[in-house]
Design an enzyme around this catalytic site. Structure first.
Site, mmCIF file in Angstrom:
data_model
loop_
_atom_site.group_PDB
_atom_site.id
_atom_site.type_symbol
_atom_site.label_atom_id
_atom_site.label_comp_id
_atom_site.label_asym_id
_atom_site.label_seq_id
_atom_site.Cartn_x
_atom_site.Cartn_y
_atom_site.Cartn_z
ATOM 1 N N TYR A 33 0.823 -1.206 0.000
ATOM 2 C CA TYR A 33 0.000 0.000 0.000
ATOM 3 C C TYR A 33 0.855 1.252 0.000
ATOM 4 C CZ TYR A 33 0.922 1.078 4.933
ATOM 5 O OH TYR A 33 1.523 1.428 6.118
ATOM 6 N N ARG A 52 7.576 4.219 -4.927
ATOM 7 C CA ARG A 52 7.738 3.259 -3.828
ATOM 8 C C ARG A 52 6.677 2.169 -3.891
ATOM 9 N NH1 ARG A 52 7.738 5.492 2.268
ATOM 10 N NH2 ARG A 52 5.526 5.715 1.780
ATOM 11 N N ARG A 100 -8.517 -19.915 -1.302
ATOM 12 C CA ARG A 100 -7.443 -19.829 -0.315
ATOM 13 C C ARG A 100 -6.424 -20.946 -0.496
ATOM 14 N NH1 ARG A 100 -5.167 -21.294 4.349
ATOM 15 N NH2 ARG A 100 -4.594 -19.670 5.851
ATOM 16 N N HIS A 102 -1.862 -21.104 0.123
ATOM 17 C CA HIS A 102 -0.639 -20.338 0.313
ATOM 18 C C HIS A 102 0.092 -20.124 -1.009
ATOM 19 C CE1 HIS A 102 -1.382 -21.374 4.505
ATOM 20 N NE2 HIS A 102 -0.469 -20.472 4.860
ATOM 21 N N LYS A 144 6.312 -1.847 1.960
ATOM 22 C CA LYS A 144 5.108 -1.296 2.592
ATOM 23 C C LYS A 144 3.976 -2.312 2.476
ATOM 24 C CE LYS A 144 3.160 3.353 3.167
ATOM 25 N NZ LYS A 144 3.710 3.597 4.493
ATOM 26 N N GLU A 176 13.049 2.708 13.418
ATOM 27 C CA GLU A 176 12.032 3.677 13.019
ATOM 28 C C GLU A 176 10.922 3.660 14.053
ATOM 29 O OE1 GLU A 176 10.494 2.563 9.195
ATOM 30 O OE2 GLU A 176 10.001 0.519 9.820
ATOM 31 N N LEU A 200 11.327 1.388 6.533
ATOM 32 C CA LEU A 200 10.702 1.815 5.292
ATOM 33 C C LEU A 200 11.374 3.099 4.816
ATOM 34 C CD1 LEU A 200 8.310 1.278 3.306
ATOM 35 C CD2 LEU A 200 7.045 2.984 4.619
#
Length: 284
Positions: A33, A52, A100, A102, A144, A176, A200
């Site tokens: 995101y 990014r 679903r 993996h 992110k 951070e 990040l």
């Protein structure tokens, strides 16, 4: 519109837009995101955030269903539909929709989401209190990702301790914050953790560094310790909505506040950049 939600071409309010049950975000947090502030109809530093966004997606092998220019125009178009002068502008891409499992197929195309809502920009002049704890996240701090459970827990920790943010460290080395970067000024020099897998690459932090160069403030991108944090002349947290927020106490202990000249110059330069980019006077 009061607020806006977008999913795979569908537009409505956050109460109207629905997401398929088998979107992989529900089961695995399988996506990345970005977020920024919008002002005067302009998503701030949108080019940096898009760069990014695409880098994060590439790191996880996620296919974004549009190019940068197309997505940029979509964000401008959607932002124009929402009431208000300043907004929170959020977008994400998930790996896609499938039963679903993996393991995922190599031909999956990502699903794009956008959320826009009115949000005021607070002052970056008001000092804040923060708290400190050990950084126990996994080794994808530079991506992110949607897997934000650690950020949720660290943000709740800050809230419970009447703090604005939680500063994280690994064995005494500051990394951070729960959802911000942290940098310091010491003896007229700006220090910040280098961009690696533990943090990040903050857009706001990057622009703080660029502002330092314009102002003639020396920059050293090198990790610093908790002892150096507490001994800093100024401590600043930075994010897409808090460009350069000064810290004045850590867990109730007074800190920093010893280099107001450089801090104020840095804040002034970031406010000027925001106003030049958006044409808005919303930030002070």
């Amino acid at each position: 519109m009061e607020n806006l939600a977008y999913y795979d071409g569908k537009v409505g309010t956050v109460d109207e837009v629905t997401i398929p049950f088998n979107d992989r975000s529900h089961f695995f947090g399988d996506g990345v995101y970005e977020a920024t502030m919008g002002a005067n109809g302009v998503p701030y530093l949108v080019e940096d955030h898009l760069d990014r966004f695409y880098s994060s997606a590439r790191a996880l092998g996620i296919v974004i269903p549009s190019g940068k220019d197309e997505l940029k125009q979509l964000l401008f178009d959607l932002l124009a539909k929402v009431d208000g002068d300043t907004h929170f502008v959020y977008w994400q891409v998930t790996r896609g929709v499938a039963m679903r499992d993996h393991v995922y197929g190599s031909d999956m195309e990502g699903k794009l989401w956008v959320l826009i809502r009115p949000q005021a920009l607070g002052s970056i002049r008001t000092p804040v209190n923060v708290t400190v704890t050990e950084d126990k996240r996994f080794e994808y701090g530079h991506v992110k990702t949607l897997n934000l459970l650690p950020a949720v827990l660290y943000s709740q920790m800050a809230h419970d301790r009447d703090a604005c943010e939680t500063i994280l460290h690994r064995n005494g080395v500051v990394t951070e914050c729960s959802h911000s970067n942290v940098s310091i000024l010491k003896d007229g020099v700006f220090y910040s953790h280098p961009n690696d897998e533990h943090i990040l690459r903050g857009i706001a932090k990057t622009h703080m560094i660029q502002a330092c160069y314009r102002l003639g403030i020396p920059v050293i991108e090198r990790a610093f310790t908790l002892d150096q944090l507490f001994d800093a002349d100024e401590i600043m947290i930075s994010s897409s909505s808090k460009f350069c927020l000064p810290v004045r106490s850590i867990d109730g202990q007074a800190v920093a506040g010893r280099d107001p000249e450089n801090l104020n110059a840095l804040q002034d330069e970031l406010i000027r950049e925001f106003r030049d980019y958006t044409g808005s006077n919303a930030l002070d």
